[in-house]
Design an enzyme around this catalytic site. Structure first.
Site, PDB file in Angstrom:
ATOM      1  N   ASP A  39       0.857  -1.190   0.000  1.00  0.00           N
ATOM      2  CA  ASP A  39       0.000   0.000   0.000  1.00  0.00           C
ATOM      3  C   ASP A  39       0.889   1.236   0.000  1.00  0.00           C
ATOM      4  O   ASP A  39       2.028   1.202   0.470  1.00  0.00           O
ATOM      5  CB  ASP A  39      -0.915   0.033   1.235  1.00  0.00           C
ATOM      6  N   ASP A  65       3.808   2.441  -4.138  1.00  0.00           N
ATOM      7  CA  ASP A  65       2.902   3.303  -4.912  1.00  0.00           C
ATOM      8  C   ASP A  65       2.671   2.585  -6.236  1.00  0.00           C
ATOM      9  O   ASP A  65       3.610   2.420  -7.028  1.00  0.00           O
ATOM     10  CB  ASP A  65       3.551   4.676  -5.132  1.00  0.00           C
ATOM     11  N   ASN A  92      -5.607  -4.321  -6.652  1.00  0.00           N
ATOM     12  CA  ASN A  92      -6.777  -3.843  -5.903  1.00  0.00           C
ATOM     13  C   ASN A  92      -6.715  -2.358  -5.561  1.00  0.00           C
ATOM     14  O   ASN A  92      -7.761  -1.718  -5.440  1.00  0.00           O
ATOM     15  CB  ASN A  92      -6.891  -4.671  -4.610  1.00  0.00           C
ATOM     16  N   TYR A 157     -13.901   7.840 -12.830  1.00  0.00           N
ATOM     17  CA  TYR A 157     -13.849   6.528 -12.176  1.00  0.00           C
ATOM     18  C   TYR A 157     -14.368   5.446 -13.130  1.00  0.00           C
ATOM     19  O   TYR A 157     -13.756   4.380 -13.282  1.00  0.00           O
ATOM     20  CB  TYR A 157     -14.692   6.575 -10.900  1.00  0.00           C
ATOM     21  N   ILE A 190     -19.845  -1.785  -1.908  1.00  0.00           N
ATOM     22  CA  ILE A 190     -19.288  -2.541  -0.781  1.00  0.00           C
ATOM     23  C   ILE A 190     -18.943  -1.549   0.332  1.00  0.00           C
ATOM     24  O   ILE A 190     -18.360  -0.490   0.062  1.00  0.00           O
ATOM     25  CB  ILE A 190     -18.017  -3.326  -1.210  1.00  0.00           C
ATOM     26  N   THR A 192     -16.898  -0.061   2.499  1.00  0.00           N
ATOM     27  CA  THR A 192     -15.487   0.141   2.847  1.00  0.00           C
ATOM     28  C   THR A 192     -15.276   1.642   3.055  1.00  0.00           C
ATOM     29  O   THR A 192     -16.185   2.444   2.835  1.00  0.00           O
ATOM     30  CB  THR A 192     -14.567  -0.314   1.702  1.00  0.00           C
TER      31      THR A 192
HETATM   32  P1  NAD Z   1     -10.270   1.664   0.102  1.00  0.00           P
HETATM   33  O1  NAD Z   1     -10.226   3.124  -0.179  1.00  0.00           O
HETATM   34  O2  NAD Z   1     -10.857   1.175   1.368  1.00  0.00           O
HETATM   35  O3  NAD Z   1      -8.804   1.062  -0.042  1.00  0.00           O
HETATM   36  C1  NAD Z   1      -7.993   1.354  -1.148  1.00  0.00           C
HETATM   37  C2  NAD Z   1      -6.538   1.238  -0.742  1.00  0.00           C
HETATM   38  O4  NAD Z   1      -5.732   1.625  -1.867  1.00  0.00           O
HETATM   39  C3  NAD Z   1      -6.171   2.177   0.430  1.00  0.00           C
HETATM   40  O5  NAD Z   1      -5.553   1.432   1.459  1.00  0.00           O
HETATM   41  C4  NAD Z   1      -5.225   3.178  -0.206  1.00  0.00           C
HETATM   42  O6  NAD Z   1      -4.208   3.637   0.665  1.00  0.00           O
HETATM   43  C5  NAD Z   1      -4.648   2.372  -1.367  1.00  0.00           C
HETATM   44  N1  NAD Z   1      -4.081   3.225  -2.408  1.00  0.00           N
HETATM   45  C6  NAD Z   1      -4.611   4.358  -2.952  1.00  0.00           C
HETATM   46  N2  NAD Z   1      -3.754   4.865  -3.853  1.00  0.00           N
HETATM   47  C7  NAD Z   1      -2.681   4.032  -3.899  1.00  0.00           C
HETATM   48  C8  NAD Z   1      -1.473   4.024  -4.636  1.00  0.00           C
HETATM   49  N3  NAD Z   1      -1.176   5.002  -5.522  1.00  0.00           N
HETATM   50  N4  NAD Z   1      -0.592   3.015  -4.444  1.00  0.00           N
HETATM   51  C9  NAD Z   1      -0.872   2.036  -3.554  1.00  0.00           C
HETATM   52  N5  NAD Z   1      -1.981   2.000  -2.803  1.00  0.00           N
HETATM   53  C10 NAD Z   1      -2.879   2.989  -2.984  1.00  0.00           C
HETATM   54  O7  NAD Z   1     -11.003   1.023  -1.172  1.00  0.00           O
HETATM   55  P2  NAD Z   1     -11.886  -0.302  -1.331  1.00  0.00           P
HETATM   56  O8  NAD Z   1     -13.304   0.087  -1.236  1.00  0.00           O
HETATM   57  O9  NAD Z   1     -11.348  -1.398  -0.481  1.00  0.00           O
HETATM   58  O10 NAD Z   1     -11.620  -0.598  -2.884  1.00  0.00           O
HETATM   59  C11 NAD Z   1     -10.638  -1.523  -3.344  1.00  0.00           C
HETATM   60  C12 NAD Z   1     -10.755  -1.631  -4.847  1.00  0.00           C
HETATM   61  O11 NAD Z   1     -12.084  -2.069  -5.197  1.00  0.00           O
HETATM   62  C13 NAD Z   1     -10.555  -0.298  -5.577  1.00  0.00           C
HETATM   63  O12 NAD Z   1      -9.887  -0.536  -6.804  1.00  0.00           O
HETATM   64  C14 NAD Z   1     -11.973   0.172  -5.832  1.00  0.00           C
HETATM   65  O13 NAD Z   1     -12.067   1.061  -6.920  1.00  0.00           O
HETATM   66  C15 NAD Z   1     -12.678  -1.151  -6.088  1.00  0.00           C
HETATM   67  N6  NAD Z   1     -14.139  -1.086  -5.864  1.00  0.00           N
HETATM   68  C16 NAD Z   1     -14.647  -0.748  -4.647  1.00  0.00           C
HETATM   69  C17 NAD Z   1     -16.038  -0.681  -4.483  1.00  0.00           C
HETATM   70  C18 NAD Z   1     -16.680  -0.331  -3.166  1.00  0.00           C
HETATM   71  O14 NAD Z   1     -17.914  -0.177  -3.150  1.00  0.00           O
HETATM   72  N7  NAD Z   1     -15.938  -0.212  -2.085  1.00  0.00           N
HETATM   73  C19 NAD Z   1     -16.871  -0.963  -5.569  1.00  0.00           C
HETATM   74  C20 NAD Z   1     -16.315  -1.298  -6.786  1.00  0.00           C
HETATM   75  C21 NAD Z   1     -14.934  -1.368  -6.928  1.00  0.00           C
END
Ligand code: NAD
Length: 253
Positions: A39, A65, A92, A157, A190, A192
């Site tokens: 992360d 990153d 992810n 997005y 989801i 989160t």
């Molecule tokens: P989250 O925001 O809880 O976690 C995302 C993580 O990515 C964070 O820990 C953040 O620090 C890290 N991150 C951000 N930029 C970064 C970078 N440049 N390098 C490394 N790490 C980085 O998000 P989430 O809800 O757990 O989502 C995870 C994935 O699932 C994402 O790709 C998101 O787009 C996708 N998603 C989420 C949902 C939802 O409803 N939560 C729905 C569809 C898709």
């Protein structure tokens, strides 16, 4: 069912305790795999890995990153030096730039595409040579229902997640004959941190979103983690180039 032998898995964006990345890392580690949690939040990744290790699981937290090509190179070198292989990658890490196009500045657009889409390409590019040498491997890229249907106010997005979906299919075709599988997962809504931030200014949206989903609830992170773990496992050995919607029926309506 545990895959054997133990595999080496990398999950990016795994620092958030309530996120999809950590839920996935937890499931993979409990299946007996060696898991690298990365992360941009280095302290968070280390803390989550510590939590897994207190359960007796094999987990390492690393700073990364995902938009930085050099960081991918360093990660792959580190993991292969330690374990000699990379069996699974979960692309992810992601951010949600939520803005109407008229209000969206070009720098935010670029950042959205870099973190969500370019990262998937950089990740695949970094691990594929290792997987080709092994003659095996599986990659899961996180798309979204926002990559399937148009959601107003989420154009950048949506572009990033639609890009991930089709990038996944193309790269899957490039490596299908080499024993490597690449699939996309499209989560619905989801619960989160990403979702909490998106609706914090509009708390009444919480009930409205739940009501709009046929199963009448947002998904749990482990609902997505279970699909990802399946796609990385031998149970999915004939599955590649697919897009797997996990959304409680949201886009079936
Ligand atoms: P989250 O925001 O809880 O976690 C995302 C993580 O990515 C964070 O820990 C953040 O620090 C890290 N991150 C951000 N930029 C970064 C970078 N440049 N390098 C490394 N790490 C980085 O998000 P989430 O809800 O757990 O989502 C995870 C994935 O699932 C994402 O790709 C998101 O787009 C996708 N998603 C989420 C949902 C939802 O409803 N939560 C729905 C569809 C898709």
């Amino acid at each position: 069912m545990t895959d054997s032998p133990t595999k080496t898995m990398i999950v990016t964006g795994a620092a958030s305790a309530a996120g999809l990345g950590f839920a996935t890392a937890l499931l993979l580690a409990r299946e007996g795999h060696k898991v690298y949690l990365t992360d941009i939040d280095a302290a968070g990744a280390a803390a989550r890995a510590d939590e897994l290790r207190t359960e007796g699981l094999d987990a390492t937290g690393l700073a990364q990153d995902v938009t930085d090509e050099a960081a991918w190179k360093a990660l792959v070198e580190h993991v292969t030096e330690k374990t000699g292989r990379i069996d699974g990658l979960v692309n992810n890490a992601g951010i949600a730039v939520l803005s109407w196009t008229a209000d969206l500045d070009p720098a935010s657009w670029d950042r959205q595409i870099d973190v969500n889409l370019k990262s998937a390409y950089l990740g695949c590019r970094a691990v594929l040579p290792i997987m080709e040498r092994q003659g095996s491997g599986a990659i899961v890229n996180l798309s979204s229902v926002a990559g399937l249907v148009g959601i107003p106010g989420a154009s950048a997005y949506a572009a990033s997640k639609g890009g991930v979906r089709l990038y996944t299919k193309a790269v899957a075709m490039e490596v299908a004959a080499k024993g490597i599988r690449v699939n996309a997962v499209c989560p619905g809504v989801i619960w989160t941190d990403m979702q909490k931030v998106a609706i914090e200014d509009n708390p009444d949206q919480y009930d409205a979103i739940n009501a709009s989903i046929p199963m009448k609830r947002m998904g749990d992170p482990e609902d997505i983690g279970n699909m990802i773990a399946f796609l990385l496992s031998e149970r999915a050995k004939y599955v590649t180039g697919g897009e797997f919607v996990v959304d409680g029926g949201l886009t079936a309506q």
